[in-house]
Structure formats: structure tokens, C-alpha cells
Motif scaffolding. Structure first.
Motif, PDB file in Angstrom:
ATOM      1  N   SER A  35      -4.392   9.730 -19.734  1.00 50.87           N
ATOM      2  CA  SER A  35      -3.820   8.804 -18.967  1.00 50.87           C
ATOM      3  C   SER A  35      -3.046   7.864 -17.882  1.00 50.87           C
ATOM      4  O   SER A  35      -3.257   7.246 -17.447  1.00 50.87           O
ATOM      5  CB  SER A  35      -2.487   8.052 -20.098  1.00 50.87           C
ATOM      6  N   VAL A  36      -2.649   9.626 -17.655  1.00 51.11           N
ATOM      7  CA  VAL A  36      -2.213   9.540 -16.242  1.00 51.11           C
ATOM      8  C   VAL A  36      -3.584   9.314 -14.955  1.00 51.11           C
ATOM      9  O   VAL A  36      -3.857   8.269 -13.944  1.00 51.11           O
ATOM     10  CB  VAL A  36      -1.764  10.478 -15.907  1.00 51.11           C
ATOM     11  N   GLY A  37      -4.735   9.934 -15.445  1.00 50.80           N
ATOM     12  CA  GLY A  37      -5.580   9.797 -14.811  1.00 50.80           C
ATOM     13  C   GLY A  37      -6.923   7.856 -14.317  1.00 50.80           C
ATOM     14  O   GLY A  37      -7.295   8.056 -13.348  1.00 50.80           O
ATOM     15  N   TRP A  38      -6.172   7.070 -15.972  1.00 46.90           N
ATOM     16  CA  TRP A  38      -7.028   6.180 -15.409  1.00 46.90           C
ATOM     17  C   TRP A  38      -5.798   5.287 -15.074  1.00 46.90           C
ATOM     18  O   TRP A  38      -6.000   4.490 -14.274  1.00 46.90           O
ATOM     19  CB  TRP A  38      -6.869   5.551 -17.267  1.00 46.90           C
ATOM     20  N   VAL A  64      -3.705  -2.696 -12.006  1.00 46.20           N
ATOM     21  CA  VAL A  64      -1.931  -2.268 -12.857  1.00 46.20           C
ATOM     22  C   VAL A  64      -1.235  -2.819 -11.949  1.00 46.20           C
ATOM     23  O   VAL A  64      -0.153  -3.617 -12.863  1.00 46.20           O
ATOM     24  CB  VAL A  64      -2.913  -0.354 -13.327  1.00 46.20           C
ATOM     25  N   LEU A  65      -0.861  -2.659 -10.640  1.00 45.97           N
ATOM     26  CA  LEU A  65       0.647  -3.071 -10.162  1.00 45.97           C
ATOM     27  C   LEU A  65      -0.165  -4.340  -9.514  1.00 45.97           C
ATOM     28  O   LEU A  65       1.126  -5.215  -9.166  1.00 45.97           O
ATOM     29  CB  LEU A  65       0.118  -2.462  -8.738  1.00 45.97           C
ATOM     30  N   ALA A  66      -0.721  -5.117  -9.645  1.00 47.53           N
ATOM     31  CA  ALA A  66      -1.360  -6.270  -8.988  1.00 47.53           C
ATOM     32  C   ALA A  66      -1.435  -7.604 -10.753  1.00 47.53           C
ATOM     33  O   ALA A  66      -0.527  -8.471 -10.313  1.00 47.53           O
ATOM     34  CB  ALA A  66      -2.822  -6.421  -9.043  1.00 47.53           C
ATOM     35  N   VAL A 119      -4.345   5.925 -12.581  1.00 46.51           N
ATOM     36  CA  VAL A 119      -4.364   6.632 -11.368  1.00 46.51           C
ATOM     37  C   VAL A 119      -5.922   5.375 -10.480  1.00 46.51           C
ATOM     38  O   VAL A 119      -5.692   5.335  -9.317  1.00 46.51           O
ATOM     39  CB  VAL A 119      -4.044   8.009 -10.813  1.00 46.51           C
ATOM     40  N   GLU A 120      -7.013   5.900 -11.418  1.00 48.25           N
ATOM     41  CA  GLU A 120      -8.142   4.848 -10.903  1.00 48.25           C
ATOM     42  C   GLU A 120      -7.781   3.260 -11.192  1.00 48.25           C
ATOM     43  O   GLU A 120      -8.252   2.704 -10.362  1.00 48.25           O
ATOM     44  CB  GLU A 120      -9.373   5.410 -11.943  1.00 48.25           C
ATOM     45  N   GLY A 178       0.906  -0.998  -0.356  1.00 51.67           N
ATOM     46  CA  GLY A 178       0.065   0.451   0.160  1.00 51.67           C
ATOM     47  C   GLY A 178       0.838   1.031   0.387  1.00 51.67           C
ATOM     48  O   GLY A 178       0.422   2.225  -0.256  1.00 51.67           O
ATOM     49  N   ARG A 179       2.252   1.210   0.350  1.00 51.10           N
ATOM     50  CA  ARG A 179       3.188   2.177   1.022  1.00 51.10           C
ATOM     51  C   ARG A 179       3.352   2.461  -0.735  1.00 51.10           C
ATOM     52  O   ARG A 179       3.561   3.900  -1.325  1.00 51.10           O
ATOM     53  CB  ARG A 179       3.984   2.339   1.919  1.00 51.10           C
ATOM     54  N   CYS A 180       4.158   2.019  -1.349  1.00 57.51           N
ATOM     55  CA  CYS A 180       4.705   1.619  -2.888  1.00 57.51           C
ATOM     56  C   CYS A 180       3.046   2.093  -3.646  1.00 57.51           C
ATOM     57  O   CYS A 180       3.634   3.018  -4.661  1.00 57.51           O
ATOM     58  CB  CYS A 180       5.142   0.427  -2.893  1.00 57.51           C
ATOM     59  N   ARG A 181       2.168   1.863  -3.910  1.00 56.04           N
ATOM     60  CA  ARG A 181       1.226   2.560  -3.954  1.00 56.04           C
ATOM     61  C   ARG A 181       0.615   3.861  -4.282  1.00 56.04           C
ATOM     62  O   ARG A 181       0.250   4.574  -4.785  1.00 56.04           O
ATOM     63  CB  ARG A 181      -0.042   1.412  -4.273  1.00 56.04           C
TER      64      ARG A 181
END
Length: 235
Positions: free
Chosen positions: A136-139, A147-149, A141-142, A48-51
Motif C-alpha cells: 500500500s505504501v509503495g502504491w 493522489v495529492l491532486a 508513493v508511486e 513539491g516540498r510537501c510532496r
């Protein structure tokens, strides 16, 4: 958790030295219990911290890129030496425009890969503009948790052109934030006057992780926490 364990291990070593000096009488000091790190099925591969760090860095990249874009029209004056006989000299693309074009290209390419991996609809095609960058940044972030999974999802970046190795989104966003911050000559973060929970004033900003890191105990402190510590102590 790990900071406490490392501190307890150092204290244990001191206790053992004292026990030896006193003739090894009685039982030796008990060793500290090493923490157990467990991975739960369904949790993202990134903590969570890295997210939170990645989300902040992505938003900073978009804001800093907007500052770079606003500095000029993307062109630099044509050199009189580049003029061919009978032709009108044309202005060349500025370094800022080239940098932003590379940034947006990498960002959109990564978004396309992420959408495909997550089974999302393709993005709306268009020019590599500031609007496309912000969308793109907004998508990202949402959809950041999803994405990170995705294991192995990476981007081939100019930041690693020498090695030619792809980067994960965490290090990519931090790398571009640092690069753009240097371009706009933003004042770099340095040492913090705040006192760490270990009692020492050893907090320094580490752009690689996006946190203030204590040089004494290794504790990571976010920007929000650091400002709170400074305000609390000043008050």
C-alpha cells in the motif's frame, strides 16, 4: 521568496522610523513589493516540498512499523485472572499488534478511496499483514502526485479520534511517523548545529512539517540539506 519579503518589510519599518526621527525630510522609504503567488492549472494542490515530505514520511512509517512488528509475535501472556473455570487461558493481543492493525486498516482504506478517485484497478484483497502495508505504501508513493491532486481526499484516523475530523495524507503520514517513532523509542530530533542562511543557529526539527525550521527567519531546511550544512561547516 516570502522570507525575503518579510525581512524586507522589517527593514522598511526600521527605515521609516529613521526617516521620522530625521524630520520626515524628502520622500518616505518605498515599501517592499509583496510577492504574487500564482496557481497554475493542472498542478497538484500540494507543493513539491510537501510532496517530498509526504513521500519520506510514508516510507518512514513502513520502516518503523516493521521495527514494531519485529519486536514480538503480536501476543502478550494470558493473565491468570482472566481464566474461566474449565477453559485454557488464551494470550491477548499486544498493544503493538493493535496499533499496527489500526495503522494498516487506515492505510488500506485510504488506498481504496484513492484508487476509486483516480480510476485505478482495485487492490488485491488479503490479510492486514506487513506485506499488505508495504504494498500500500509503495502504491501511494508511486501515485503520490495524483493522489495529492485530488481535492477533499482524506482518511478518518485514530490520530484525530478526539476531534473526529478526517486528515489529509500529508498530516496523516507525519502523524503516524511521529507516533511510531515514539513507540520504538527512537531518539527524537532536536536542535541542529547547522547555521541557517540568515546566519543564526536556530534550526530545530518540527515533526508537524517534517523539516528543520529556523526560529529566527522561519526558513525550512530538509534533513538532506541540514546534513549538508553540517558537513560543509565541519569541513
Amino acid at each position: 521568496m516570502w522570507v525575503a519579503f518579510l525581512r524586507a518589510r522589517e527593514e522598511h519599518a526600521d527605515a521609516v522610523d529613521k526617516w521620522v526621527e530625521e524630520g520626515c525630510e524628502g520622500e518616505p522609504p518605498p515599501e517592499p513589493v509583496e510577492p504574487v503567488v500564482r496557481w497554475w492549472v493542472g498542478e497538484p494542490l500540494v507543493c513539491g516540498r510537501c510532496r517530498a515530505t509526504t513521500r519520506r514520511a510514508l516510507l518512514e512509517v513502513d520502516a518503523l512499523a516493521a521495527v514494531v512488528s519485529a519486536r514480538g509475535d503480536g501476543l502478550r501472556p494470558a493473565s491468570r485472572w482472566s481464566r474461566v473455570s474449565g477453559s485454557r487461558p488464551r494470550p491477548a493481543v499486544s498493544p503493538d499488534a493493535e496499533l499496527l492493525d489500526v495503522l494498516v486498516g487506515e492505510l488500506l482504506e485510504f488506498e481504496d478511496l484513492a484508487r476509486e478517485e483516480l480510476g485505478c484497478a482495485p487492490r488485491v484483497r488479503g490479510a492486514r499483514s506487513g506485506l499488505a502495508r508495504s504494498r500500500s505504501v509503495g502504491w501511494l508513493v508511486e501515485q503520490l502526485a495524483g493522489v495529492l491532486a485530488v481535492e477533499g481526499l482524506s482518511v478518518v484516523s485514530a490520530l484525530r479520534s478526539a476531534e473526529g475530523e478526517p486528515m489529509g495524507l500529508v498530516e496523516w503520514s507525519l502523524g503516524w511517523e511521529e507516533r511510531l517513532r515514539a513507540v520504538v523509542e527512537d531518539e527524537p530530533r532536536g536542535a541542529s548545529p547547522a547555521r541557517c542562511r540568515c546566519g543564526e543557529r536556530s534550526l530545530r526539527w518540527d515533526a508537524r512539517v517534517g523539516f528543520f525550521v529556523c526560529g529566527t527567519c522561519g526558513n525550512h531546511v530538509s534533513e538532506v540539506e541540514e546534513r549538508g550544512l553540517v558537513a560543509e561547516e565541519a569541513g
